[in-house]
Design a protein around this motif. Sequence first.
Motif, PDB file in Angstrom:
ATOM      1  N   ALA A 129       8.754   2.575  14.898  1.00  0.00           N
ATOM      2  CA  ALA A 129       7.807   2.764  15.841  1.00  0.00           C
ATOM      3  C   ALA A 129       6.609   2.293  15.581  1.00  0.00           C
ATOM      4  N   GLY A 130       6.359   1.803  14.411  1.00  0.00           N
ATOM      5  CA  GLY A 130       5.222   0.919  14.038  1.00  0.00           C
ATOM      6  C   GLY A 130       3.993   1.645  13.518  1.00  0.00           C
ATOM      7  N   ALA A 131       4.329   2.738  12.851  1.00  0.00           N
ATOM      8  CA  ALA A 131       3.265   3.508  12.195  1.00  0.00           C
ATOM      9  C   ALA A 131       3.016   2.671  10.819  1.00  0.00           C
ATOM     10  N   PRO A 132       1.689   2.479  10.765  1.00  0.00           N
ATOM     11  CA  PRO A 132       1.252   1.753   9.542  1.00  0.00           C
ATOM     12  C   PRO A 132       1.711   2.262   8.337  1.00  0.00           C
ATOM     13  N   MET A 133       1.619   3.383   8.294  1.00  0.00           N
ATOM     14  CA  MET A 133       1.940   4.413   6.774  1.00  0.00           C
ATOM     15  C   MET A 133       3.181   4.075   6.398  1.00  0.00           C
ATOM     16  N   SER A 134       4.234   4.186   7.134  1.00  0.00           N
ATOM     17  CA  SER A 134       5.625   4.069   7.212  1.00  0.00           C
ATOM     18  C   SER A 134       6.057   2.671   6.880  1.00  0.00           C
ATOM     19  N   VAL A 135       5.409   1.459   7.489  1.00  0.00           N
ATOM     20  CA  VAL A 135       5.576   0.236   7.580  1.00  0.00           C
ATOM     21  C   VAL A 135       5.275  -0.180   6.100  1.00  0.00           C
TER      22      VAL A 135
ATOM     23  N   MET B   1     -10.761 -10.369  15.487  1.00  0.00           N
ATOM     24  CA  MET B   1      -9.298  -9.593  15.674  1.00  0.00           C
ATOM     25  C   MET B   1      -9.772  -8.199  15.006  1.00  0.00           C
ATOM     26  N   THR B   2      -9.312  -7.437  15.929  1.00  0.00           N
ATOM     27  CA  THR B   2      -9.629  -5.932  15.016  1.00  0.00           C
ATOM     28  C   THR B   2      -8.503  -5.548  14.087  1.00  0.00           C
ATOM     29  N   ARG B   3      -8.810  -4.624  13.478  1.00  0.00           N
ATOM     30  CA  ARG B   3      -7.793  -4.140  12.340  1.00  0.00           C
ATOM     31  C   ARG B   3      -6.502  -3.715  12.787  1.00  0.00           C
ATOM     32  N   GLU B   4      -6.391  -3.106  14.118  1.00  0.00           N
ATOM     33  CA  GLU B   4      -5.110  -2.561  14.786  1.00  0.00           C
ATOM     34  C   GLU B   4      -4.260  -3.742  14.958  1.00  0.00           C
ATOM     35  N   ARG B   5      -4.964  -4.846  15.645  1.00  0.00           N
ATOM     36  CA  ARG B   5      -4.302  -6.159  15.915  1.00  0.00           C
ATOM     37  C   ARG B   5      -3.762  -6.840  14.778  1.00  0.00           C
ATOM     38  N   THR B   6      -4.535  -6.814  13.620  1.00  0.00           N
ATOM     39  CA  THR B   6      -4.073  -7.481  12.432  1.00  0.00           C
ATOM     40  C   THR B   6      -2.952  -6.758  11.666  1.00  0.00           C
ATOM     41  N   PHE B   7      -2.857  -5.472  11.895  1.00  0.00           N
ATOM     42  CA  PHE B   7      -1.816  -4.582  11.511  1.00  0.00           C
ATOM     43  C   PHE B   7      -0.494  -4.940  12.332  1.00  0.00           C
ATOM     44  N   LEU B   9       0.154  -7.594  13.971  1.00  0.00           N
ATOM     45  CA  LEU B   9       0.630  -8.877  13.829  1.00  0.00           C
ATOM     46  C   LEU B   9       1.520  -8.792  12.427  1.00  0.00           C
ATOM     47  N   ILE B  10       0.932  -8.062  11.475  1.00  0.00           N
ATOM     48  CA  ILE B  10       1.679  -8.235  10.009  1.00  0.00           C
ATOM     49  C   ILE B  10       2.930  -7.442  10.202  1.00  0.00           C
ATOM     50  N   THR B  11       3.031  -6.183  11.100  1.00  0.00           N
ATOM     51  CA  THR B  11       4.009  -5.468  11.313  1.00  0.00           C
ATOM     52  C   THR B  11       5.044  -6.652  12.014  1.00  0.00           C
ATOM     53  N   ALA B  12       4.612  -7.230  12.968  1.00  0.00           N
ATOM     54  CA  ALA B  12       5.776  -8.022  13.534  1.00  0.00           C
ATOM     55  C   ALA B  12       6.481  -9.223  12.712  1.00  0.00           C
ATOM     56  N   LEU B  13       5.405  -9.735  11.765  1.00  0.00           N
ATOM     57  CA  LEU B  13       6.130 -10.669  10.925  1.00  0.00           C
ATOM     58  C   LEU B  13       6.962 -10.187   9.730  1.00  0.00           C
ATOM     59  N   PHE B  14       6.798  -8.844   9.469  1.00  0.00           N
ATOM     60  CA  PHE B  14       7.332  -8.027   8.576  1.00  0.00           C
ATOM     61  C   PHE B  14       8.931  -7.902   9.062  1.00  0.00           C
ATOM     62  N   TRP B  15       9.054  -7.566  10.575  1.00  0.00           N
ATOM     63  CA  TRP B  15      10.137  -7.253  10.930  1.00  0.00           C
ATOM     64  C   TRP B  15      10.899  -8.690  11.283  1.00  0.00           C
TER      65      TRP B  15
END
Lengths: 386, 55
Positions: A129-135, B1-7, B9-15
């Motif tokens: 779901a994209g929750a930062p903690m779990s990622v 870039m906000t913290r949320e947008r950075t995260f 982007l990192i999440t998208a790259l991770f997946w």
Amino acid sequence: MLFLTRLGLVLGALALAFAVMLGGGLRQGLLALIGIGFGAILQGARFGFTTGWRNYIERRDPRGLWAQMLLIVLAATLTLPLLANSSNGELVGAVAPLTISLVLGAFLFGAAMQLADGCGSGTLYKAGAGAPMSVVVLPTFAIGSFIGASHQPAWIALGGLPPIDMLQLLGWPLALAVTAAGCGLVAWLVGQGARRHRARLEAAGQRIEWGSAKHWWIGAVLLAVLYLVHLVVAGQPWGIVYGIGLWGAKAATALGWNPAGDPFWGVAPHAQRLADPILADVTSVTNIGLIFGAFAASRWNGPARISVPPAKRLLVASIAGLVLGYSSRMAFGCNVGAFLDGIASASVHGWVWFAMAFAGSLIGVQLRQRVSSQAIGASSTQGAPA
Amino acid sequence: MTRERTFRLITALFWLLFAVLVTLDTLDSSGHRAEPPPIALGSGQAASGGHCSGR
């Protein structure tokens, strides 16, 4: 626009299942679809093991634990007769010994899951779901599970009692009756605790407003149905951490680690599973499906709002993820593989796991409160419990 | 870039990295493997998947 988003999510789910089928075969494709269902239900119903326990520990709200007990009783009712009548080992339950490692591991897991804000399934669906903690937790969970599996034989060698399989000892009707009675007793005990708490608050002039819990009841029923379907297709109960540990082992191998000689990953049947593609592994494909299912459910009504916790809170969660992964292998599984599967398979180790993990959670909730207050609140994807 | 947008982007790259690694793993280890029947129940074959309970 919303229609197109939903169409894209459905097509994405079908494409994922098809890709898994191409890579791992028809059964694996079906398991990916089942995993998508698990993820969609967990996220859609906000069905969280960790949150249910924490709600009871902090506020004496018993409804999460009640829903979990309902899930277990339904899962046992649907599957114990099938397990009892299965021939040639087509269907097997989750049965494990009562070792020292089970006791220690479950306690550690219970504490760590409160700090990591999710158990095995919780971490996967919240990460989806994209929750930062779990990622942040997922990679360390994989490392911990990989190392924990490698050390598991040494932990088991510390000793303990052999497995107690009530299905074999008592037959399915009695095993089911004992399991249902145990779940009923837990539900009654937490209900009594909640009633006493409510009476104390009302005597002090306070009122408790909990809101609706219908989504948890629906989630429990749907999860139990999928639990049955998973057993019928895979031949074994739904699992989480074996696959995550395998991902860690795969990554370590890719980085040059040699599994030969390892007491877990170097011997059959685990060595062959490590050599086979990830898409051939049962728990890996349901995990991948679960992640996508949770992603789809979280985006079904539009983009999800995400708030990133402070760096210190993320660091604590990632360390807890390491403990979470390691201890899950000491304890023969997480809330799904040991708690749900163990009790629903009428194995006594599931009850031992529950008692020890809940004791660990009592400590974990206190630690979590301390860490969260220091890190000014730990937030995740809006409205997504662990 | 906000913290949320950075995260994000990192999440998208991770997946994305995760998907690439799974694809490479599938292509790399695509030797002959006996495929199990689609449904275990009634197949006559013993369950052989890995599970955290120790199997």
